[in-house]
Design a protein around this motif. Structure first.
Motif, PDB file in Angstrom:
ATOM      1  N   UNK A  29       0.806  -1.223   0.000  1.00 23.29           N
ATOM      2  CA  UNK A  29       0.000   0.000   0.000  1.00 23.29           C
ATOM      3  C   UNK A  29       0.839   1.273   0.000  1.00 23.29           C
ATOM      4  N   UNK A  30       2.156   1.139   0.110  1.00 22.40           N
ATOM      5  CA  UNK A  30       3.018   2.316   0.199  1.00 22.40           C
ATOM      6  C   UNK A  30       3.025   3.097  -1.109  1.00 22.40           C
ATOM      7  N   UNK A  31       3.260   4.390  -1.004  1.00 21.54           N
ATOM      8  CA  UNK A  31       3.295   5.257  -2.184  1.00 21.54           C
ATOM      9  C   UNK A  31       4.495   4.904  -3.052  1.00 21.54           C
ATOM     10  N   UNK A  32       4.276   4.840  -4.357  1.00 17.35           N
ATOM     11  CA  UNK A  32       5.340   4.536  -5.308  1.00 17.35           C
ATOM     12  C   UNK A  32       5.768   5.801  -6.026  1.00 17.35           C
ATOM     13  N   UNK A  33       7.071   6.117  -5.913  1.00 18.90           N
ATOM     14  CA  UNK A  33       7.617   7.307  -6.560  1.00 18.90           C
ATOM     15  C   UNK A  33       8.585   6.902  -7.663  1.00 18.90           C
ATOM     16  N   UNK A  34       8.273   7.223  -8.919  1.00 19.08           N
ATOM     17  CA  UNK A  34       9.227   6.934  -9.995  1.00 19.08           C
ATOM     18  C   UNK A  34      10.462   7.812  -9.867  1.00 19.08           C
ATOM     19  N   UNK A  35      11.592   7.295 -10.296  1.00 17.97           N
ATOM     20  CA  UNK A  35      12.828   8.072 -10.262  1.00 17.97           C
ATOM     21  C   UNK A  35      12.797   9.189 -11.302  1.00 17.97           C
ATOM     22  N   UNK A  36      12.227   8.876 -12.465  1.00 21.44           N
ATOM     23  CA  UNK A  36      12.103   9.873 -13.528  1.00 21.44           C
ATOM     24  C   UNK A  36      10.630  10.097 -13.845  1.00 21.44           C
ATOM     25  N   UNK A  37      10.282  11.345 -14.137  1.00 26.89           N
ATOM     26  CA  UNK A  37       8.927  11.667 -14.551  1.00 26.89           C
ATOM     27  C   UNK A  37       8.997  12.727 -15.645  1.00 26.89           C
ATOM     28  N   UNK A  38       8.530  12.383 -16.833  1.00 25.22           N
ATOM     29  CA  UNK A  38       8.565  13.287 -17.984  1.00 25.22           C
ATOM     30  C   UNK A  38       9.967  13.817 -18.253  1.00 25.22           C
ATOM     31  N   UNK A  39      10.944  12.910 -18.121  1.00 25.59           N
ATOM     32  CA  UNK A  39      12.322  13.266 -18.429  1.00 25.59           C
ATOM     33  C   UNK A  39      13.060  13.995 -17.320  1.00 25.59           C
ATOM     34  N   UNK A  40      12.430  14.186 -16.155  1.00 25.89           N
ATOM     35  CA  UNK A  40      13.074  14.911 -15.066  1.00 25.89           C
ATOM     36  C   UNK A  40      13.276  14.001 -13.862  1.00 25.89           C
ATOM     37  N   UNK A  41      14.444  14.111 -13.232  1.00 21.78           N
ATOM     38  CA  UNK A  41      14.762  13.331 -12.055  1.00 21.78           C
ATOM     39  C   UNK A  41      13.906  13.801 -10.885  1.00 21.78           C
ATOM     40  N   UNK A  42      13.447  12.848 -10.065  1.00 24.78           N
ATOM     41  CA  UNK A  42      12.500  13.174  -8.995  1.00 24.78           C
ATOM     42  C   UNK A  42      13.076  12.968  -7.596  1.00 24.78           C
ATOM     43  N   UNK A  43      14.379  13.121  -7.434  1.00 28.55           N
ATOM     44  CA  UNK A  43      14.985  12.879  -6.124  1.00 28.55           C
ATOM     45  C   UNK A  43      14.453  13.827  -5.046  1.00 28.55           C
ATOM     46  N   UNK A  44      13.997  15.010  -5.454  1.00 28.66           N
ATOM     47  CA  UNK A  44      13.479  15.952  -4.468  1.00 28.66           C
ATOM     48  C   UNK A  44      12.136  15.514  -3.892  1.00 28.66           C
ATOM     49  N   UNK A  45      11.534  14.463  -4.446  1.00 27.20           N
ATOM     50  CA  UNK A  45      10.257  13.963  -3.940  1.00 27.20           C
ATOM     51  C   UNK A  45      10.444  12.988  -2.773  1.00 27.20           C
ATOM     52  N   UNK A  46      11.680  12.586  -2.520  1.00 26.31           N
ATOM     53  CA  UNK A  46      11.939  11.654  -1.423  1.00 26.31           C
ATOM     54  C   UNK A  46      12.276  12.436  -0.156  1.00 26.31           C
ATOM     55  N   UNK A  47      11.828  11.974   1.003  1.00 25.16           N
ATOM     56  CA  UNK A  47      12.029  12.740   2.236  1.00 25.16           C
ATOM     57  C   UNK A  47      13.463  12.669   2.764  1.00 25.16           C
TER      58      UNK A  47
END
Length: 297
Positions: free
Chosen positions: A68-86
């Motif tokens: 049930x945990x939230x799934x965060x992709x590493x890339x989204x629309x060509x942009x890195x998403x590291x800032x979405x991790x706490x």
């Protein structure tokens, strides 16, 4: 007080690297039996099983199951998403491109651990599930991690590859500080020298240099991310210059295109020689040519 009053008997685990792989010859009669016969012998590192009365203060991760945990992709629309991790204590599960669970970890800073995995095992780090732990004690983090590992074993019948005894790609690698990006100026403009001369100095005084959009940890285009991922996979020691940093690298975005006579970014240089963009580098890596070039130089 309510939390302590409502505590229940729970299984607690400690794990040892020398635990042997075992396979039960028959289905366990209960969850506790399953834990003793299947989970305990397979998980690394340090392992010993105990069942005792224990009071555990509420933590967010304990209420969040892996599925049930939230799934965060590493890339989204060509942009890195590291800032979405706490940047906080928690547990996390790493999945590859085929959505196969590769590793379950715990960390004092989830974002730093994910960034480290992306650098060390980029081909296996595609998306991440995570949950923060409100009580950041070692016991709470470990308990939450064990709960996710147990759930994964019950769901798949096996321990995630990265948590197997003897595995070194994940749990034995400590996060190391990343190199800072090269800045062409101190942020006070360019005087007494041209931008082209500054570029020339950088590419000729550094063995491997990548001119990208964004930074090492936050590339701002998919091709820049792709180029640095390829360099990470080859274990190359390389420098990064952010062409979008107008404060320290004014005019670099267009100047680098003129310097190389190449119309796109990112661009890679080895020993002062222009190599190409992300697609060319990808072809060279596949053939082993870039590795040989860097080693020979």
């Amino acid at each position: 007080a309510k939390a302590i009053a409502s505590c229940k008997r729970r299984s607690s685990f400690s794990f040892t690297m020398h635990s042997l792989m075992q396979t039960s010859s028959r289905a366990p009669a209960s969850r506790a039996a399953f834990t003793r016969s299947v989970v305990a012998p397979r998980i690394a590192p340090q392992v010993r099983i105990q069942t005792r009365a224990r009071c555990v203060l509420p933590i967010r991760a304990s209420a969040t199951k892996l599925k049930d945990a939230y799934t965060q992709p590493i890339m989204d629309k060509g942009e890195l998403q590291l800032d979405k991790f706490p940047a906080a204590p928690g547990i996390y599960a790493v999945y590859d491109k085929s959505n196969t669970l590769q590793y379950i970890g715990l960390s004092r800073k989830v974002d730093a651990s994910v960034a480290n995995h992306l650098q060390e095992v980029p081909d296996l780090t595609h998306e991440v599930k995570f949950a923060t732990v409100l009580d950041a004690s070692r016991e709470s983090l470990t308990a939450a991690w064990k709960a996710w590992v147990e759930e994964a074993v019950e769901s798949t019948g096996t321990v995630p590859p990265g948590n197997m005894p003897g595995e070194t790609k994940w749990q034995s690698r400590a996060a190391r500080p990343l190199k800072k990006e090269i800045r062409l100026t101190a942020g006070k403009g360019i005087t007494g020298i041209t931008i082209e001369q500054l570029i020339d100095q950088v590419v000729k005084t550094n063995k491997v240099v990548a001119f990208v959009k964004g930074t090492r940890t936050q590339p701002l285009c998919g091709f820049s991310h792709k180029l640095m991922t390829l360099l990470n996979e080859t274990k190359a020691d390389y420098e990064v210059v952010n062409v979008l940093d107008e404060v320290h690298n004014p005019g670099l975005r267009e100047a680098i295109k003129t310097y190389s006579q190449w119309p796109t970014i990112p661009q890679l240089y080895v020993e002062g020689e222009f190599v190409g963009g992300a697609d060319i580098v990808e072809q060279m890596v596949a053939k082993g040519e870039l590795q040989a070039m860097i080693k020979a130089k």
